[in-house]
Design a protein around this motif. Structure first.
Motif, PDB file in Angstrom:
ATOM      1  N   TYR A 115       0.810  -1.226   0.000  1.00  0.00           N
ATOM      2  CA  TYR A 115       0.000   0.000   0.000  1.00  0.00           C
ATOM      3  C   TYR A 115       0.841   1.273   0.000  1.00  0.00           C
ATOM      4  CZ  TYR A 115      -3.078  -3.710   1.625  1.00  0.00           C
ATOM      5  OH  TYR A 115      -3.741  -4.891   1.740  1.00  0.00           O
TER       6      TYR A 115
ATOM      7  N   GLN B  94      -6.294  -4.354   6.369  1.00  0.00           N
ATOM      8  CA  GLN B  94      -5.189  -4.498   5.423  1.00  0.00           C
ATOM      9  C   GLN B  94      -3.923  -4.969   6.132  1.00  0.00           C
ATOM     10  OE1 GLN B  94      -5.529  -0.457   3.967  1.00  0.00           O
ATOM     11  NE2 GLN B  94      -6.184  -1.169   1.948  1.00  0.00           N
TER      12      GLN B  94
ATOM     13  N   VAL C 235      -3.619   3.085   6.067  1.00  0.00           N
ATOM     14  CA  VAL C 235      -3.729   1.637   5.901  1.00  0.00           C
ATOM     15  C   VAL C 235      -4.625   1.114   7.019  1.00  0.00           C
ATOM     16  CG1 VAL C 235      -2.465  -0.546   5.815  1.00  0.00           C
ATOM     17  CG2 VAL C 235      -1.439   1.532   4.856  1.00  0.00           C
TER      18      VAL C 235
END
Length: 407
Positions: A73, A102, A98
């Motif tokens: 990410y 995740q 994030v």
């Protein structure tokens, strides 16, 4: 071509916004573990580090600016410098927080230890969070214009969702691993607190230029998000930030009267936030406004009596704020106080009071349709005609003329 001056300027600019950049000579052969600020070194060890990051990019082409979004990410900007100058990397940075879900997926897929999961959380909290990356891309594109002679001579390529070439982390000796992970966690914690202290010091001194730089980065005070709701986590962080900024303003010599008003206003705005993007904008506003509060209302440079008098004026502009009344409340000799106030503030108490009342009237005239005589009364003027004369003396126009001019 010699582009070193332009490149150095861009790197200094990025550094001011706490966005990492570095030049690597041969990334295909040897990528330094610092490129992603140690993330993959923590997850995989340092073996074959160079093969992990750019396996799906292949050979980097000339006259191409890459923006890539990796499997963790993180976002980067990357280009190959002309004349064998190496490779220029910008990042990592985030464009949205994030989420816990995740991070959990990463932890489960890589079988991470609890300590490494904590490192991962702190790692993401320490990355710059940029709500709109277009300004960052514009900075690097401007450099690209210099490197390649204009936008028509290069292309921009986007590479997303890069896949790592390992599905499980490299396992090392447990005791060594725990020691290294603890050290990395401590480093990030220390960095977070260093950022926090820098921010508080800058705000407490009203240093707007420093605060503007810091507003581009998120400082989460080493706190771990506890919820899967990213927006709620952001709100919780902003509540913490609001408290830190309150203390910064107090350190800067601002009276609690002003601090409490601003803090309460931001508390209400935090709870009403509709999106992550709006939370980033509010964060910048909070830092900037608290800094301006210090610059406008800090009493550090004034003596006790002058500071108290200023506070009394701002507490209630409709009160009796004559020299006699103020000195009676402060239990100080009027002649002594008058001389002291002029020496420290550069004007008489009466001039100061009138200036604050007119400033308040300017806000009312700009933001409301109330009648002039009502505004005069709300600003402490019992005589509307005197208010109009004083208003024109300070602004060069009557209240009605000012209202029409502002529309």
């Amino acid at each position: 071509m010699d582009y070193r001056i332009q490149l150095a300027f861009v790197r200094d600019l990025l550094d001011a916004f706490h966005i990492a950049s570095q030049i690597v000579q041969q990334p295909e052969q040897c990528i330094p573990a610092t490129l992603d600020r140690g993330l993959r070194a923590a997850l995989f060890g340092v073996e074959q580090y160079n093969s992990i990051l750019f396996n799906s990019m292949g050979e980097a082409r000339d006259n191409t600016l890459y923006r890539f979004f990796d499997e963790y990410y993180c976002r980067y900007l990357f280009l190959r410098l002309p004349d064998g100058g190496g490779y220029f990397f910008v990042g990592p940075y985030l464009t949205e927080p994030v989420s816990e879900a995740q991070k959990s997926r990463i932890g489960q897929s890589l079988l991470l230890s609890d300590e490494t999961r904590r490192f991962l959380t702190l790692y993401y909290e320490d990355l710059p969070l940029i709500g709109d990356e277009n300004w960052l891309i514009t900075i690097v594109r401007t450099l690209s214009d210099v490197l390649w002679g204009g936008p028509e001579h290069y292309r921009m390529e986007y590479i997303d969702d890069m896949i790592p070439d390992r599905s499980t982390p490299i396992r090392v000796n447990t005791s060594t691993e725990q020691l290294q992970e603890s050290g990395r966690t401590l480093e990030i914690l220390e960095e977070n607190y260093r950022h926090e202290n820098q921010l508080m010091e800058a705000v407490s001194k009203g240093k707007m230029h420093l605060v503007a730089d810091m507003a581009a980065s998120v400082y989460n005070n080493g706190t771990e998000p506890r919820l899967t709701d990213s927006l709620r986590n952001r709100k919780n962080y902003l509540i913490i930030l609001n408290t830190l900024l309150r203390k910064s303003a107090e350190m800067g010599g601002v009276h609690p009267l002003h601090i409490d008003k601003m803090s309460s206003d931001f508390a209400r705005r935090i709870e009403k936030l509709p999106s992550i993007r709006q939370s980033l904008l509010l964060q910048e506003t909070m830092i900037r406004d608290y800094c301006m509060l210090v610059r406008k209302y800090s009493l550090k440079k004034y003596s006790y009596y002058v500071g108290r008098a200023i506070t009394l004026v701002h507490y209630d502009l409709t009160a009796d704020l004559s020299l006699k009344s103020i000195c009676a409340q402060l239990n100080v000799n009027p002649s002594y106080f008058s001389t002291l106030f002029r020496k420290e503030y550069g004007c008489t108490l009466t001039e100061y009071v009138n200036r604050q009342r007119i400033d308040r009237a300017l806000l009312y005239l700009k933001n409301s349709n109330r009648m002039v005589q009502d505004i005069a009364a709300e600003c402490g003027f019992s005589d509307p005609n005197y208010f109009i004369r004083l208003f024109k003396r300070q602004t060069g126009m009557t209240p009605n003329q000012y209202r029409q001019h502002r529309r």
